[in-house]
Each structure stands twice: as structure tokens, then as C-alpha cells.
Design a protein around this motif. Structure first.
Motif, PDB file in Angstrom:
ATOM      1  N   ARG A 147       1.813   8.043  -2.462  1.00 22.40           N
ATOM      2  CA  ARG A 147       2.417   8.870  -1.416  1.00 22.40           C
ATOM      3  C   ARG A 147       3.087   7.982  -0.369  1.00 22.40           C
ATOM      4  NH1 ARG A 147      -1.594  12.956   1.349  1.00 22.40           N
ATOM      5  NH2 ARG A 147      -2.018  11.174   2.672  1.00 22.40           N
ATOM      6  N   ALA A 148       2.463   6.874  -0.032  1.00 20.36           N
ATOM      7  CA  ALA A 148       3.034   5.965   0.974  1.00 20.36           C
ATOM      8  C   ALA A 148       4.350   5.359   0.484  1.00 20.36           C
ATOM      9  CB  ALA A 148       2.035   4.870   1.317  1.00 20.36           C
ATOM     10  N   VAL A 149       4.386   4.977  -0.791  1.00 23.94           N
ATOM     11  CA  VAL A 149       5.621   4.400  -1.346  1.00 23.94           C
ATOM     12  C   VAL A 149       6.728   5.450  -1.335  1.00 23.94           C
ATOM     13  CG1 VAL A 149       6.706   3.537  -3.470  1.00 23.94           C
ATOM     14  CG2 VAL A 149       4.498   2.618  -2.743  1.00 23.94           C
ATOM     15  N   GLU A 150       6.383   6.645  -1.765  1.00 26.57           N
ATOM     16  CA  GLU A 150       7.409   7.695  -1.830  1.00 26.57           C
ATOM     17  C   GLU A 150       7.877   8.132  -0.439  1.00 26.57           C
ATOM     18  OE1 GLU A 150       9.067   8.640  -4.399  1.00 26.57           O
ATOM     19  OE2 GLU A 150       7.922   7.375  -5.755  1.00 26.57           O
ATOM     20  N   ALA A 151       7.008   7.946   0.541  1.00 25.45           N
ATOM     21  CA  ALA A 151       7.384   8.334   1.909  1.00 25.45           C
ATOM     22  C   ALA A 151       8.008   7.176   2.677  1.00 25.45           C
ATOM     23  CB  ALA A 151       6.144   8.831   2.651  1.00 25.45           C
ATOM     24  N   GLY A 152       8.205   6.044   2.022  1.00 30.11           N
ATOM     25  CA  GLY A 152       8.796   4.890   2.710  1.00 30.11           C
ATOM     26  C   GLY A 152       7.840   4.243   3.704  1.00 30.11           C
ATOM     27  N   GLU A 153       6.548   4.494   3.534  1.00 24.93           N
ATOM     28  CA  GLU A 153       5.555   3.873   4.415  1.00 24.93           C
ATOM     29  C   GLU A 153       5.081   2.531   3.853  1.00 24.93           C
ATOM     30  OE1 GLU A 153       4.798   5.105   7.288  1.00 24.93           O
ATOM     31  OE2 GLU A 153       5.761   7.060   7.084  1.00 24.93           O
ATOM     32  N   LEU A 154       5.453   2.272   2.610  1.00 23.76           N
ATOM     33  CA  LEU A 154       5.042   1.056   1.921  1.00 23.76           C
ATOM     34  C   LEU A 154       6.140   0.751   0.912  1.00 23.76           C
ATOM     35  CD1 LEU A 154       2.403  -0.612   2.015  1.00 23.76           C
ATOM     36  CD2 LEU A 154       1.489   0.859   0.233  1.00 23.76           C
ATOM     37  N   SER A 155       6.656  -0.469   0.929  1.00 23.99           N
ATOM     38  CA  SER A 155       7.704  -0.769  -0.043  1.00 23.99           C
ATOM     39  C   SER A 155       7.075  -1.003  -1.418  1.00 23.99           C
ATOM     40  CB  SER A 155       8.519  -1.986   0.394  1.00 23.99           C
ATOM     41  OG  SER A 155       7.869  -3.189   0.046  1.00 23.99           O
ATOM     42  N   VAL A 156       7.886  -0.850  -2.452  1.00 22.41           N
ATOM     43  CA  VAL A 156       7.390  -1.050  -3.821  1.00 22.41           C
ATOM     44  C   VAL A 156       6.821  -2.455  -3.951  1.00 22.41           C
ATOM     45  CG1 VAL A 156       8.105  -1.259  -6.234  1.00 22.41           C
ATOM     46  CG2 VAL A 156       8.953   0.640  -4.844  1.00 22.41           C
ATOM     47  N   ARG A 157       7.558  -3.430  -3.439  1.00 24.92           N
ATOM     48  CA  ARG A 157       7.099  -4.817  -3.558  1.00 24.92           C
ATOM     49  C   ARG A 157       5.796  -5.053  -2.791  1.00 24.92           C
ATOM     50  NH1 ARG A 157       9.610  -9.143  -5.495  1.00 24.92           N
ATOM     51  NH2 ARG A 157      11.493  -8.673  -6.649  1.00 24.92           N
ATOM     52  N   LYS A 158       5.681  -4.438  -1.626  1.00 26.85           N
ATOM     53  CA  LYS A 158       4.458  -4.638  -0.849  1.00 26.85           C
ATOM     54  C   LYS A 158       3.276  -3.976  -1.570  1.00 26.85           C
ATOM     55  CE  LYS A 158       2.260  -5.021   3.423  1.00 26.85           C
ATOM     56  NZ  LYS A 158       2.446  -5.689   4.695  1.00 26.85           N
ATOM     57  N   ALA A 159       3.502  -2.765  -2.075  1.00 27.56           N
ATOM     58  CA  ALA A 159       2.428  -2.067  -2.793  1.00 27.56           C
ATOM     59  C   ALA A 159       1.996  -2.889  -4.006  1.00 27.56           C
ATOM     60  CB  ALA A 159       2.896  -0.677  -3.213  1.00 27.56           C
ATOM     61  N   ALA A 160       2.985  -3.435  -4.722  1.00 30.82           N
ATOM     62  CA  ALA A 160       2.666  -4.247  -5.901  1.00 30.82           C
ATOM     63  C   ALA A 160       1.872  -5.484  -5.493  1.00 30.82           C
ATOM     64  CB  ALA A 160       3.953  -4.641  -6.619  1.00 30.82           C
ATOM     65  N   ALA A 161       2.277  -6.107  -4.382  1.00 26.27           N
ATOM     66  CA  ALA A 161       1.571  -7.310  -3.928  1.00 26.27           C
ATOM     67  C   ALA A 161       0.127  -6.988  -3.545  1.00 26.27           C
ATOM     68  CB  ALA A 161       2.318  -7.925  -2.742  1.00 26.27           C
ATOM     69  N   LEU A 209      -1.784  -4.819  -4.856  1.00 30.70           N
ATOM     70  CA  LEU A 209      -2.585  -4.664  -6.078  1.00 30.70           C
ATOM     71  C   LEU A 209      -2.511  -5.912  -6.960  1.00 30.70           C
ATOM     72  CD1 LEU A 209      -1.826  -0.943  -7.056  1.00 30.70           C
ATOM     73  CD2 LEU A 209      -3.678  -1.854  -5.655  1.00 30.70           C
ATOM     74  N   GLY A 210      -1.797  -6.923  -6.509  1.00 31.88           N
ATOM     75  CA  GLY A 210      -1.723  -8.182  -7.261  1.00 31.88           C
ATOM     76  C   GLY A 210      -0.932  -8.044  -8.543  1.00 31.88           C
ATOM     77  N   THR A 211       0.122  -7.252  -8.509  1.00 34.75           N
ATOM     78  CA  THR A 211       0.903  -7.046  -9.719  1.00 34.75           C
ATOM     79  C   THR A 211       2.398  -7.075  -9.390  1.00 34.75           C
ATOM     80  OG1 THR A 211       1.162  -5.585 -11.636  1.00 34.75           O
ATOM     81  CG2 THR A 211       0.793  -4.501  -9.526  1.00 34.75           C
ATOM     82  N   THR A 212       3.212  -6.765 -10.398  1.00 35.45           N
ATOM     83  CA  THR A 212       4.661  -6.702 -10.213  1.00 35.45           C
ATOM     84  C   THR A 212       5.074  -5.242 -10.000  1.00 35.45           C
ATOM     85  OG1 THR A 212       4.946  -6.349 -12.563  1.00 35.45           O
ATOM     86  CG2 THR A 212       4.965  -8.637 -11.803  1.00 35.45           C
ATOM     87  N   SER A 213       6.366  -5.021  -9.779  1.00 37.18           N
ATOM     88  CA  SER A 213       6.858  -3.643  -9.641  1.00 37.18           C
ATOM     89  C   SER A 213       6.580  -2.868 -10.923  1.00 37.18           C
ATOM     90  CB  SER A 213       8.356  -3.640  -9.356  1.00 37.18           C
ATOM     91  OG  SER A 213       8.631  -4.438  -8.237  1.00 37.18           O
ATOM     92  N   TYR A 214       6.759  -3.530 -12.066  1.00 32.95           N
ATOM     93  CA  TYR A 214       6.485  -2.872 -13.354  1.00 32.95           C
ATOM     94  C   TYR A 214       4.993  -2.560 -13.464  1.00 32.95           C
ATOM     95  CZ  TYR A 214      11.149  -4.368 -14.609  1.00 32.95           C
ATOM     96  OH  TYR A 214      12.497  -4.543 -14.620  1.00 32.95           O
TER      97      TYR A 214
END
Lengths: 359, 167
Positions: free
Chosen positions: A321-335, A337-342
Motif C-alpha cells: 500500500r505504501a509503494v502504491e501510495a508513493g509513501e515508499l519508493s520501489v527501490r527503497k521497499a526492495a532495499a 527487504l534486502g532484495t531487488t525490484s524484481y
């Protein structure tokens, strides 16, 4: 107190600096200015924040990032032969998961606790396990319902992660977040037992703070606390009535062959069931098979091949929800969780969520 | 003297340009710069993992400049609302953009809702540019096609939503 103020003060104290020394290093003139910053009454200007980061030896976002635990998360590990670097790296990642949950879920600060002390008897710890099972209204196979129940009833975060092999689980606490982190590659029986064991640590954290490492022999009380936790977990997962009902005594029977069967019915390991039978007086220690004998004939635990989805459904829903709402960027969310965008998209998919970004 | 506006690209945009085979054209035809954290993000990762795009050193060598914002420039971004949503590269790109001396003109390509939201909040909404617009400007043909969030339409929608506080 603001986040920035709190983190400045914590770091300054860790570095054993006085307010006066920090004020001098930052060119702030008087120690009261540092006091005001720490109390949240005065903001740090960007140049002061950059200077404070340099003086205190941290990245500049250390003071502001709500998705970073900033060393405030406490851990108690079940880890065999894990070296310090492995533990420290895991604490860094785990701290991010807890901080993210704290920031996005804003959990209630209310906590459950059980009143036990290290000198209390094993019977009291077992009674507490029974009481918790009843309070959570767990069914005849408590292990299969425990994780969901503590999340639903107490707001405990249960995370399933790809941890280093040497770490099987941890209890962790950050602000208002209580969490159990489990290595999802462990067998279900091991995970179930670890979960019940860590629940004990969460419920007794204030009255008997668990050691950072469960097997830490330098802590005189560590062994005692671990034994109490094991007694609690055994009673919670293997209710006496249920075990007695499933263990009719037949003289001369093949115990090594029967114990794994009953263990499977309670979704615990055969050695855990053996010790429960011994402690309930249903099996003599002398007659009990060795753990090695049990392991060699161990029946499969239900769900052995089902790997839990990574992390936690609620945490991932909040992050999605945070990513979709622009509260968290994809790259930040991935970081986080210790993973990549994929990898992030795969984690979302594992929890039935799709990312609107094509990755 | 610069041949036109300076384009500041984040790692997402550089990787997408390399993936679609348009990097040589846009980095040859436009004045593209980035920040060191974004360059590092382009290099990072497991090249055997799904979807990994190799950005080589010669690719990065086509950038006209790689900047490292000062601690105070980064802190200036961190002092603004919504900055916590950005990763290190996105944050440093904004820090450099905001801290950069005003002329010459510059545009930012950072295709993420959180970046758009931050940029609009920081008064940089009209400085945002989609990778698609850059590709069109130099007449390149992306093969395979650009993904949706690199399009002008996606950016326009997100920018409007951010202005209207719909995201």
C-alpha cells in the motif's frame, strides 16, 4: 522528543560525549543548544545535521529515517555457531523490518506479559504455557494456530525469512513492536517449537530479559531462562490431556517407532515429544530412545514441503500500500527487504499482491 | 557552454535506457548526468538474477558528470516531508538537483510515485521529465518497448495526482 532529537541523544551517549563536547564539535556555542535539539525544542539545520553525522560517525539519514531501527531493536537469537558479523548483519536487516512495521502499522503500545521470574519452577512455566493456550483458544494441535493467533490477538509480528543457516529464529522488540523472526527454511516442527519458545521471551522480556544468544554461557541466568522457555513451549504445544489420550501404554512396544507418529500429530519434532512424554511421567528416561534413534525413524511432519511465504502478510500488505501510495519508493521497499525490484514484485506476488509498476 | 538542458537521471532510468537499447542514443544526443549513488546502484546486484540488466562501465562512461552531493545538500532533502520514502540514489539525485546552482536548466527523470510525490512537494514538479520524452527527442526506438512508468502519460498522471494530493 522528536526522532532526530532522540537519535542524536542516543548516539551521543553511546559515544560517551557530553552535550558540551557535541556543542563544541558542531560549533553550537552552548551545551543547552544540544539539549534543546535532543528535547525536540530546536531543529537541526541541514548543515548542522551533516556535521552531527560526521562527528558521530553515521550516515546523514541515520537521524531521520523511520525505516531504520537506528540500533534500537533488541534481539534474542536461537543461533548455533553464528559469528558476530552474521548476527550483526541480521540485526541490521531485522531492525529494518521491525522499524518498517512500526512506521506503517503504528501498533498499539499495549503489551501482554506473564509474571514469571528466573527462580520460578518449571511447573509454573508449564502452567503459563497452558494458560496462554487457553487464552488464545488454540485447538487440539496448537502449533498450527499459534502464529495466526498471536498476530490476531496480540499484534505480534511473525516473520518468515531466509536467514543464514546458523540462525533458526529470534525474538525481537522495537518500540511498540514485538516480533518473532523464523528461518523459513527450517522444518515446520523446528519452526513451531522456535515460535512457542520465542513467545515465552516476548511475554517475559521485562521480568527476565533474554540473552542476545540463547546459548550464551557467560550469562549465569541464560540457561535457566532457556529451560523455562522450553518448558513453556512444551506445555503450550503439547497439551497434557491430548498427549495422554494419544499415548496408551502398551508394554514392549516399539517406542522409537511410535514417538514420531504422535509428534507428527502435534506438529512438533520427535525429540520434543519424547521429552514431553518423559516430563509427564509417561515414559521413563531410561526407556526413551535417543534423539539419534528418533531422527532416523522420524515421520514427516505435516506441511514439511510447504515453504511459508516470505516475511509476513500484514507487513507486505502495508508495504504494498505504501509503494502504491508513493509513501515508499520501489527501490527503497526492495532495499528494506534486502532484495531487488524484481524480488520485491515476487514477494508481493507470494502474498497475492500485484505491483502496478512493470519490473 | 552546455548544448541544452542538463538531464539528471536516476538508476531506474539509466537501467531502462540500457535495457531498451536507447542509452547510446540519448546519452549521445543529450547532456546526461547523475549522482554517484545512482551510478553505484546501476553496478550493484546479482547479474544472474531474473531481470538483471548489466550496465557496463563504458555505459556509465557516457555520462557527462557524476556528482556527489554534500552532506548538507542531502540533509536539506531529509528535512523535507516525504523524503523518507526515497532510496539513497533517488534522495541524492534530488539533493543534487535542489543544491545545484540554478542556471543552466536541468530536468529530473526519476520514475517512481514516491519520487514524483517528493518532487512536487519540493516545488520541482515541472522539472520532471519522462524517459519516453528523451527517447523521442533523440529519435531512438526502444527495443523492447519502454515499460509503462517511463512514459510521458504515466508521469503526467502521477504528477497531477501528486498536485491534487490523490497519492
Amino acid at each position: 522528543m522528536t526522532r532526530v532529537g532522540h537519535r542524536v541523544r542516543t548516539l551521543r551517549e553511546q559515544r560517551r560525549m557530553t552535550q558540551e563536547a557535541l556543542a563544541g564539535a558542531l560549533g553550537l556555542g552552548h551545551r543547552q543548544t544540544v539539549g534543546s535539539i535532543e528535547a525536540g525544542a530546536r531543529r537541526l539545520s541541514p548543515s548542522e545535521m551533516a556535521a552531527a553525522a560526521e562527528v558521530l560517525g553515521v550516515p546523514v539519514d541515520y537521524f531521520t529515517d523511520p525505516f531504520h531501527a537506528a540500533g534500537e531493536a533488541a534481539f534474542s537469537f536461537r543461533a548455533e555457531k553464528a559469528d558476530e558479523n552474521t548476527l550483526a548483519a541480521f540485526e541490521e536487516s531485522g531492525g529494518r523490518w521491525l522499524a518498517t512495521y512500526q512506521e506503517l502499522a503504528k501498533p498499539s503500545p499495549l503489551r501482554r506479559a506473564i509474571r514469571l521470574k528466573p527462580h520460578d519452577s518449571y511447573e509454573r512455566a508449564q502452567a503459563a504455557g497452558d494458560e496462554v493456550r487457553r487464552a488464545l483458544r488454540l485447538g487440539p494441535v496448537p502449533a498450527t494456530e499459534l502464529a495466526e493467533a498471536i498476530e490476531r490477538e496480540w499484534g505480534v509480528l511473525v516473520l518468515y525469512v531466509d536467514a543464514p543457516e546458523s540462525i533458526s529464529g529470534a525474538a525481537s522488540r522495537l518500540g511498540g513492536v514485538d516480533a518473532v523472526i523464523l528461518n523459513r527454511r527450517e522444518s515446520p516442527a523446528r519452526r513451531n517449537y522456535d515460535l512457542a519458545h520465542e513467545v515465552f521471551h516476548l511475554l517475559t522480556w521485562d521480568s527476565m530479559p533474554p540473552p542476545r544468544l540463547a546459548q550464551d554461557r557467560r550469562e549465569p541466568s541464560a540457561k535457566r531462562i532457556e529451560e523455562l522457555a522450553n518448558n513453556f513451549a512444551a506445555a503450550l504445544l503439547m497439551p497434557e490431556d491430548g498427549v495422554r489420550a494419544q499415548w496408551p501404554q502398551v508394554p514392549g512396544e516399539d517406542l522409537a517407532g511410535r514417538i514420531p507418529g504422535i509428534a507428527t500429530r502435534f506438529a512438533v519434532s520427535a525429540p520434543a515429544m519424547k521429552w514431553r512424554l518423559v516430563n509427564l511421567g509417561l515414559l521413563s528416561k531410561k526407556a526413551a530412545p535417543t534423539d539419534a534413534q528418533l531422527t532416523s525413524v522420524a515421520a514427516p511432519v505435516q506441511g514439511r514441503d510447504v515453504l511459508p511465504a516470505p516475511f509476513n502478510n500484514r507487513l507486505i500488505a502495508l508495504m504494498h500500500r505504501a509503494v502504491e501510495a508513493g509513501e515508499l519508493s520501489v527501490r527503497k521497499a526492495a532495499a528494506i527487504l534486502g532484495t531487488t525490484s524484481y524480488g520485491l514484485a515476487e514477494v508481493f506476488r507470494a502474498h497475492g499482491r500485484t505491483l502496478s509498476y512493470e519490473v | 557552454m552546455l548544448p541544452g538542458p542538463v538531464y539528471l537521471l536516476d538508476a531506474n532510468a539509466i537501467i531502462e535506457a540500457v535495457r531498451t537499447g536507447t542509452w547510446a542514443a540519448i546519452s549521445g544526443g543529450l547532456h546526461i548526468e547523475t549522482v554517484s549513488e545512482c551510478a553505484q546502484e546501476c553496478r550493484r546486484g546479482d547479474e544472474f538474477s531474473t531481470g538483471y540488466v548489466v550496465v557496463s562501465e563504458p555505459d556509465l562512461g557516457r555520462l557527462k558528470a557524476i556528482h556527489t552531493p554534500t552532506g548538507a545538500e542531502v540533509a536539506a532533502v531529509l528535512s523535507r516531508p516525504k523524503s523518507e520514502a526515497l532510496d539513497a540514489g533517488e534522495r541524492d539525485l534530488m539533493a543534487h538537483a535542489i543544491g545545484r546552482a540554478t542556471p543552466p536548466a536541468w530536468l529530473v527523470c526519476s520514475p517512481d510515485k514516491a519520487s514524483v510525490k517528493f518532487a512536487v512537494g519540493a516545488g520541482l514538479g515541472d522539472r520532471l521529465m519522462a524517459l519516453e520524452e528523451m527517447v523521442v527527442k533523440v529519435g531512438a526506438r526502444p527495443m523492447p518497448g519502454l515499460r509503462a512508468h517511463f512514459s510521458a502519460k504515466w508521469l503526467s498522471t502521477q504528477r497531477t495526482d501528486a498536485i491534487l494530493e490523490a497519492i
